[in-house]
Enzyme design. Structure first.
Site, short mmCIF file in Angstrom:
data_model
loop_
_atom_site.label_atom_id
_atom_site.label_comp_id
_atom_site.label_asym_id
_atom_site.label_seq_id
_atom_site.Cartn_x
_atom_site.Cartn_y
_atom_site.Cartn_z
N ARG A 1 33.42 -29.98 -6.16
CA ARG A 1 33.95 -29.96 -7.54
C ARG A 1 35.47 -29.84 -7.51
O ARG A 1 36.03 -28.76 -7.33
CB ARG A 1 33.35 -28.78 -8.30
CG ARG A 1 33.87 -28.62 -9.71
CD ARG A 1 33.45 -29.71 -10.66
NE ARG A 1 32.00 -29.77 -10.81
CZ ARG A 1 31.35 -30.82 -11.34
NH1 ARG A 1 32.02 -31.88 -11.76
NH2 ARG A 1 30.03 -30.80 -11.44
N HIS B 1 37.96 -40.18 -9.31
CA HIS B 1 37.75 -39.14 -10.33
C HIS B 1 38.70 -37.95 -10.07
O HIS B 1 38.27 -36.84 -9.69
CB HIS B 1 36.29 -38.70 -10.22
CG HIS B 1 35.73 -37.89 -11.35
ND1 HIS B 1 36.30 -36.73 -11.80
CD2 HIS B 1 34.64 -38.09 -12.11
CE1 HIS B 1 35.56 -36.24 -12.79
NE2 HIS B 1 34.55 -37.05 -13.00
N ASP C 1 36.33 -36.25 -23.39
CA ASP C 1 35.65 -37.14 -22.44
C ASP C 1 35.78 -38.56 -22.99
O ASP C 1 35.03 -38.98 -23.86
CB ASP C 1 34.17 -36.73 -22.29
CG ASP C 1 33.53 -37.36 -21.06
OD1 ASP C 1 34.16 -38.24 -20.44
OD2 ASP C 1 32.38 -36.98 -20.73
N GLU D 1 41.19 -40.47 -14.36
CA GLU D 1 40.40 -41.20 -13.39
C GLU D 1 40.65 -42.70 -13.51
O GLU D 1 40.26 -43.32 -14.50
CB GLU D 1 38.92 -40.92 -13.63
CG GLU D 1 38.61 -39.43 -13.76
CD GLU D 1 37.21 -39.17 -14.31
OE1 GLU D 1 36.30 -39.98 -14.06
OE2 GLU D 1 37.03 -38.15 -15.00
#
Ligand code: TA6
Length: 297
Positions: free
Chosen positions: A73, A169, A213, A270
């Site tokens: 992560r 990412h 997002d 990203e």
């Protein structure tokens, strides 16, 4: 190849060595005149890029897991050969399999500018064929200098075309999310994944006050991520989509490997080929996604 053999074949004095990192996973460490950069061979996963005399550019969760077959992560996971949920809805993992796969280290060199150049590859295997039945070759070049340049090339070695979606990412470190902003998207269209994929237009700089997002539909555009200490420039090639993500408090705490307050200190930007920017590669074709990050101010 074990760490000793990697050091024997590829280490370069003043540039590169290999060591055993967290969870017993093998890590390449670049320390040259420009910067420090660390990368796990599992997932070809960069976890650190710190130009000398600057602060770390990347964020990694303090509760990240370092274990065989698990994505870390933070840093720069490779979402490949699909971005997001399984496009065929067949129960395959989110963001593809490259970030969990063991990549093969194939080359290290120093270019004319004295930057360190690393190359890793991922080929079709019996494992990959089970989840993605194509013959492919992915090559990842990492150029460590004042900037960090990432080039992810995909070659179709199959006899049928395949569709590729992907993302570098990248989790950037910020000192305080509420004081951070992304510039250069004013007037640009984006898909808001939190509003049932509605298409919207960016007004003003992008600031963070809640979960974000989004997939920005841009044309090889750069953006600048600024916090109260610095500005970082993210530029790209062969990409018409950029994903920007911050999970905010609730979603972060629902993820076991995302430290609860970590959302305050990260923003994902990203470089992608996602949504309308999916690429179809015919047999023999190659597509290279490129992202460069550097401290701007
Ligand atoms: O890139 C944004 C995103 O697709 C989000 O929707 C979010 O779920 C995130 O990636 C993290 O995905 P992961 O599979 O790493 O938990």
């Amino acid at each position: 190849m074990d760490t000793a053999s990697l050091n024997q074949y590829f280490s370069i004095e003043g540039h590169l060595h290999f060591e055993t990192g967290r969870g017993g996973l093998t890590k390449a460490v670049v320390n040259n005149t420009y910067a420090l950069c660390e990368l796990y061979l599992q997932g070809a996963h960069i976890v650190s890029f710190k130009p000398h005399n600057r602060e770390e550019l990347l964020w990694v969760s303090s509760t990240a897991q370092y274990a065989s077959g698990k994505a870390i992560r933070g840093g720069v996971p490779l979402c490949w050969p699909w971005f997001g949920p399984d496009p065929e809805n067949a129960g395959r993992p989110q963001h593809g399999f490259a970030r969990n796969a063991l990549w093969t280290f194939v080359d290290a060199s120093v270019n004319q500018r004295g930057e360190t150049v690393l190359k890793l590859v991922l080929h079709k295997s019996s494992e990959s064929y089970k989840v993605w039945p194509f013959t492919f070759e992915a090559e990842y070049s990492i150029i460590v200098g004042n900037s960090l340049r990432l080039e992810l090339s995909t070659k179709n070695r199959d006899s049928t075309p395949f569709t590729l979606t992907q993302a570098l990412h990248t989790y950037f470190a910020v000192d305080a999310i509420e004081q951070s902003r992304v510039e250069n998207y004013v007037g640009k269209r984006y898909i808001d994944k939190l509003l049932e994929n509605r298409e919207c237009v960016q007004e003003g700089d992008l600031r963070f006050e809640d979960e974000v997002d989004r997939i920005y539909l841009d044309e090889d555009l750069y953006c600048i991520l600024s916090d109260s200490r610095r500005s970082v420039k993210v530029s790209k090639q062969n990409s018409k989509s950029t994903v920007i993500w911050n999970p905010w408090r609730e979603k972060a705490s629902s993820m076991g490997d995302f430290d609860d307050e970590g959302y305050r200190n990260m923003v994902c930007i990203e470089t992608a080929n996602a949504a309308f920017d999916a690429r179809i590669l015919n047999p023999g074709e190659c597509h290279t996604l490129v992202q460069t990050i550097e401290v701007w101010l």
